[in-house]
Write a protein that holds these residues in place. Sequence first.
Motif, mmCIF file in Angstrom:
data_model
loop_
_atom_site.group_PDB
_atom_site.id
_atom_site.type_symbol
_atom_site.label_atom_id
_atom_site.label_comp_id
_atom_site.label_asym_id
_atom_site.label_seq_id
_atom_site.Cartn_x
_atom_site.Cartn_y
_atom_site.Cartn_z
ATOM 1 N N PRO A 21 -10.081 4.505 -19.553
ATOM 2 C CA PRO A 21 -11.324 5.239 -19.299
ATOM 3 C C PRO A 21 -11.395 5.710 -17.840
ATOM 4 O O PRO A 21 -11.014 4.964 -16.932
ATOM 5 C CB PRO A 21 -12.432 4.229 -19.606
ATOM 6 N N GLY A 22 -11.865 6.934 -17.650
ATOM 7 C CA GLY A 22 -11.968 7.475 -16.298
ATOM 8 C C GLY A 22 -10.847 8.436 -15.958
ATOM 9 O O GLY A 22 -10.960 9.218 -15.016
ATOM 10 N N VAL A 68 -9.080 11.977 -12.024
ATOM 11 C CA VAL A 68 -9.821 10.723 -12.242
ATOM 12 C C VAL A 68 -11.275 10.866 -11.781
ATOM 13 O O VAL A 68 -11.541 11.347 -10.677
ATOM 14 C CB VAL A 68 -9.162 9.563 -11.469
ATOM 15 N N VAL A 69 -12.206 10.410 -12.611
ATOM 16 C CA VAL A 69 -13.623 10.391 -12.234
ATOM 17 C C VAL A 69 -13.812 9.385 -11.094
ATOM 18 O O VAL A 69 -13.356 8.241 -11.201
ATOM 19 C CB VAL A 69 -14.486 9.971 -13.459
ATOM 20 N N GLY A 120 3.127 0.127 -14.203
ATOM 21 C CA GLY A 120 4.292 0.397 -13.355
ATOM 22 C C GLY A 120 4.256 1.770 -12.737
ATOM 23 O O GLY A 120 5.283 2.320 -12.331
ATOM 24 N N GLY A 121 3.040 2.344 -12.607
ATOM 25 C CA GLY A 121 2.936 3.716 -12.143
ATOM 26 C C GLY A 121 2.769 3.904 -10.653
ATOM 27 O O GLY A 121 2.684 5.031 -10.178
ATOM 28 N N ALA A 122 2.696 2.815 -9.867
ATOM 29 C CA ALA A 122 2.578 2.924 -8.400
ATOM 30 C C ALA A 122 1.663 4.080 -7.995
ATOM 31 O O ALA A 122 2.115 5.079 -7.398
ATOM 32 C CB ALA A 122 3.951 3.089 -7.755
ATOM 33 N N PRO A 123 0.373 3.998 -8.290
ATOM 34 C CA PRO A 123 -0.551 5.127 -8.069
ATOM 35 C C PRO A 123 -0.891 5.348 -6.608
ATOM 36 O O PRO A 123 -1.060 4.398 -5.848
ATOM 37 C CB PRO A 123 -1.797 4.712 -8.843
ATOM 38 N N VAL A 124 -0.974 6.614 -6.217
ATOM 39 C CA VAL A 124 -1.353 6.988 -4.840
ATOM 40 C C VAL A 124 -2.481 8.004 -4.907
ATOM 41 O O VAL A 124 -2.336 9.042 -5.560
ATOM 42 C CB VAL A 124 -0.146 7.588 -4.088
ATOM 43 N N TRP A 126 -10.520 0.897 -11.064
ATOM 44 C CA TRP A 126 -9.985 0.323 -12.298
ATOM 45 C C TRP A 126 -8.815 1.158 -12.831
ATOM 46 O O TRP A 126 -7.890 0.643 -13.422
ATOM 47 C CB TRP A 126 -11.090 0.244 -13.350
ATOM 48 N N VAL A 127 -8.900 2.483 -12.583
ATOM 49 C CA VAL A 127 -7.770 3.332 -13.019
ATOM 50 C C VAL A 127 -6.529 2.971 -12.204
ATOM 51 O O VAL A 127 -5.434 2.818 -12.754
ATOM 52 C CB VAL A 127 -8.119 4.831 -12.843
ATOM 53 N N LEU A 128 -6.705 2.787 -10.894
ATOM 54 C CA LEU A 128 -5.557 2.406 -10.055
ATOM 55 C C LEU A 128 -4.955 1.080 -10.547
ATOM 56 O O LEU A 128 -3.739 0.937 -10.653
ATOM 57 C CB LEU A 128 -5.997 2.302 -8.595
#
Length: 228
Positions: A200-201, A138-139, A154-158, A145-147
Motif C-alpha cells: 500500500p502506498g 509513492v504517496v 531486497g530492493g535497496a530503496p533510495v 513503510w514502503v521503504l
Amino acid sequence: TQPEQEKKLAARTALRWVRNGMLVGLGSGSTAAFFIAALGEFIRRGDLQVQATATSLASETLARQAGIPLVEPRRGLRFDLTVDGADELDAHLRLVKGGGGALLREKVLATASDYLLIVADSSKVVPQLGRFPLPLEVVPFALPWVLDAVAALGGAPVLRLMKNDPTEAARSDQNNFLVDCHFGAVPDPEQLAFRLQVIPGIVEHGLFLGLAQAAIIAHETEVFVHQP
Ligand code: DER
C-alpha cells in the motif's frame, strides 16, 4: 553525441507510424522530446493533423511549443498510438521506465493505447532487466513503510532528491515521492511487479510488462524495429 544522434534517429523513424487523424500519446524523456519536436514539424508543414495527450507536464509544454493540438483526459478516450522512451528493454519488450519520473501518466496512457511504440538508443537494450534502478511513485504518508517493504524484498530503496537541490525530495507531477530501487538483476519481472503492487502506498512502479507492441532501436546510423 552518439546517444543523442541515436535518440533523434529513433524518434524521427517513429513518425512513420503516425496516420492523419490519429489520437497520439506523447511520452516523456529526451527521446520522446525529439519525437514531439518532429511531430510538431509535420503538423506545422500541414502534412498531417493529429490530437495528442502528454504523459508529463514537461512533455505537455513541449507539445504546446511544437503546436500539437492537445486533448484533455475524458471517459472512453483511447490512443491509436503512444510513442515513449524507456530506461531498459529486454527481448520480450518488457520495460523499465520512470527515469524521468513520469511513470504514472506513462503507464496510464500506455494502457489506454492500442499501440505502444518504444523509441530508444541502443544503450537501453539489455539481456535482463534490473541494472537500471526500478522507479516507484509513492504517496508521501506511506513512504517509511514502503521503504521497509521494498528493503525486505531486497530492493535497496533510495528516495530521489531534486537534481538542483539535494536537500529536497523530487516530486512527480502528482506531487508524490519517487523511490529508486536497486534490486540488481530482475530474473522474474512479473513476480516482482505482483509483489510491488500489493504494497500500500506505491502508486505505480516502473515495470511495463506486456504493454509495448514494438520498439525502434537506433544503433549508430542504423535503425532496427523490434516486434516480437
Ligand atoms: O522516464 C521515462 O520513462 C523516460 O521515458 C525514460 O525512460 C527515457 O528517457 P530518455 O529518453 O531521456 O533516455
